[in-house]
Design an enzyme around this catalytic site. Structure first.
Site, PDB file in Angstrom:
ATOM      1  N   GLY A  25      16.588   0.541  15.722  1.00  0.00           N
ATOM      2  CA  GLY A  25      15.784  -0.459  16.389  1.00  0.00           C
ATOM      3  C   GLY A  25      14.662   0.114  17.222  1.00  0.00           C
ATOM      4  N   PHE A  26      14.815   1.362  17.694  1.00  0.00           N
ATOM      5  CA  PHE A  26      13.826   1.938  18.594  1.00  0.00           C
ATOM      6  C   PHE A  26      13.297   3.287  18.124  1.00  0.00           C
ATOM      7  CE2 PHE A  26      16.858  -0.531  21.138  1.00  0.00           C
ATOM      8  CZ  PHE A  26      16.005  -1.496  21.629  1.00  0.00           C
ATOM      9  N   VAL A  29      14.738   8.725  12.492  1.00  0.00           N
ATOM     10  CA  VAL A  29      15.283  10.072  12.462  1.00  0.00           C
ATOM     11  C   VAL A  29      14.821  10.752  11.181  1.00  0.00           C
ATOM     12  CG1 VAL A  29      17.353  11.490  12.551  1.00  0.00           C
ATOM     13  CG2 VAL A  29      17.301   9.322  13.786  1.00  0.00           C
ATOM     14  N   ARG A 136      27.539   4.091  27.061  1.00  0.00           N
ATOM     15  CA  ARG A 136      26.978   2.753  26.901  1.00  0.00           C
ATOM     16  C   ARG A 136      26.886   2.276  25.456  1.00  0.00           C
ATOM     17  NH1 ARG A 136      24.563   0.611  31.456  1.00  0.00           N
ATOM     18  NH2 ARG A 136      24.202   2.043  33.184  1.00  0.00           N
ATOM     19  N   ASP A 155      23.825  10.037  20.908  1.00  0.00           N
ATOM     20  CA  ASP A 155      23.117   8.932  21.570  1.00  0.00           C
ATOM     21  C   ASP A 155      23.726   8.514  22.896  1.00  0.00           C
ATOM     22  OD1 ASP A 155      21.274   8.919  19.618  1.00  0.00           O
ATOM     23  OD2 ASP A 155      21.841   7.031  18.703  1.00  0.00           O
TER      24      ASP A 155
END
Length: 470
Positions: A25-26, A29, A136, A155
């Site tokens: 989404g952001f 790779v 998170r 991540d």
């Protein structure tokens, strides 16, 4: 839903682009080849449309965090981080495979393999928590495999720092593995929420689906959120999954955070006990035990901190307090010089008898102080250790490929644990009074067991050895 095309790979000095590895989404790779030292690396590049000054600052903070934590054997290694010539931040990382996240959906993973992965990844998350860092985004797709098949977690909090105006889409990427209190906006993350996500991830690797997916029914985001809020995960439809494992995972995914294990380490200890229950060698826990290995990076990581680190030795200004040292008592100058006689060289000297007397008293006082300090130290050690039980009567049962060590409960309290050290120097923490050591046939294996209470260890047991049978 239509998928976007990958962005243009940036030109990076010292690296040659090979091909695209994946898109998120952001970020995208890419596979690059590093020129010196020559190796293949994965390069994660942020999309230009999400990059602004705040994102650059947070990306740098997250890169520092990942670099700090990547010395852990089960955390993805970050080689470097920078900003490309077109202004996009990027991370250069160890090249790993995402095969696990595809495989668990395709075929049942052996229970022993899942438990081994869970203990290793749990060790990584616990280490991060001890450093004040929340991940998170714990989920199966963030568990990668090195070229040697070792699981690593990737991540750390990066996705959480890149939430744009479309926050609903950002959260939706990980709904199946997000704790109910996070989905409902009650908090943005906590250790209890990480326990939930970790348990949901282990569940997924066993079941081949997330805990609240219902085969044959609608599994849209709204459906999943409603089921997660009710807190009743679907049963794992596998005969080889022990009831104790399913129960431990269900408890860790309780709707009420207070009903979950207090830390990831507690849940990992339960998983180790299940390994012993299944007759498997326990996977060692890999948690940094030294304070220097758990330092923080900067105030930029506050969004991923569990809690601030406090120090009683600091003032309100943050500067360490200085203690005023008392000067050693000395005789007044007039006394020192009393009856002193000039030497042949013209300097002043004291009478020999007075000097000898002063030296004698100094030695006596020093000896008394040393004895007093030694007695105090012995008393403190005895007082701290006397209440901690000692493991005795360790028994060993030899069998093909390993040795099973067991011992009677010496009187553990809630929160106590056993610290086990094997003859090869490996250490493990657990609450189960049984430990399995694997080895070659004919090899002698030994363990020593010590009770740990509130971070203090008692006296170790006598070493128990046995020979691996055929």
């Amino acid at each position: 839903m239509a998928r976007r095309l990958p962005s243009q790979p940036p030109v990076l000095p010292g690296f040659s682009h090979v091909h695209i590895l994946g898109s998120g989404g952001f970020a995208d790779v890419f596979l690059y080849e590093q020129n010196m030292p020559r190796r293949q690396v994965a390069v994660k590049v942020l999309l230009s449309e999400v990059v602004n000054d705040h994102v650059r600052q947070m990306f740098q903070a997250e890169a520092n965090l990942m670099a700090q934590l990547s010395s852990h054997p089960s955390i993805l290694t970050v080689y470097q981080a920078s900003v490309s010539s077109d202004g996009r931040p990027y991370l250069v990382m160890e090249m790993c495979s995402s095969a696990l996240s595809e495989r668990y959906r395709r075929e049942p993973l052996p229970v022993a393999e899942v438990l081994r992965i869970a203990v290793k990844i749990g060790s990584a998350v616990e280490t991060a928590h001890r450093a004040g860092v929340l991940h998170r985004d714990i989920k199966p797709s963030n568990i990668l495999l090195t070229a040697y098949g070792h699981p690593v977690l990737s991540d750390f909090g990066i996705a959480a720092t890149l939430v744009t105006a479309d926050a609903e889409e950002a959260v939706g990427m990980s709904i199946p593995w997000s704790a109910p209190e996070v989905l409902l906006g009650e908090n943005s993350g906590s250790v209890a929420a990480e326990v939930w996500s970790f348990a949901a991830t282990v569940y997924s690797l066993l079941a081949g689906r997330s805990p609240f997916e219902v085969p044959g029914k609608s599994n849209k985001s709204a459906d999943l959120i409603a089921r997660i809020g009710r807190g009743r995960p679907q049963p794992i439809d596998r005969a080889d999954v022990p009831h104790s494992l399913e129960t431990a995972l269900a408890r860790a995914m309780s709707r009420n955070p207070e009903h979950r294990p207090r830390t990831i380490l507690e849940l990992v200890h339960e998983l180790q006990a299940i390994e012993s229950e299944l007759g498997l060698a326990q996977t060692p826990i890999e948690v940094a035990m030294d304070d220097w290995a758990l330092g923080t990076v900067s105030d930029l990581e506050d969004r991923t901190r569990v809690r601030a680190l406090n120090s009683d030795a600091s003032t309100s200004t943050g500067r360490p307090r200085r203690r005023r040292r008392r000067r050693a008592a000395t005789a007044p100058e007039s006394v020192v010089l009393e009856n002193a006689q000039p030497s042949r060289s013209g300097s002043i000297t004291q009478p020999a008898s007075r000097s000898a007397t002063a030296l004698t008293w100094t030695l006596v006082v020093t000896a008394v102080l040393v004895l007093a300090l030694a007695a105090t130290a012995v008393y403190v050690l005895l007082r701290n250790n006397s209440s901690i039980p000692v493991v005795t009567d360790i028994e060993a049962r030899e069998r093909a490929g390993d040795v099973v060590f067991t011992w009677p409960d010496p009187g553990l309290r809630e929160g106590d644990s056993y610290q086990i050290e094997t003859s090869d120097g490996a250490r493990s923490m657990q609450t189960n009074p049984a430990f399995v050591v694997a080895g070659d046939v004919g090899e002698e294996v030994c363990i020593t067991v010590t009770v740990n209470r509130s971070g203090t260890t008692g006296s170790p047991s006598n070493q128990k050895c046995a020979t691996v049978g055929q």
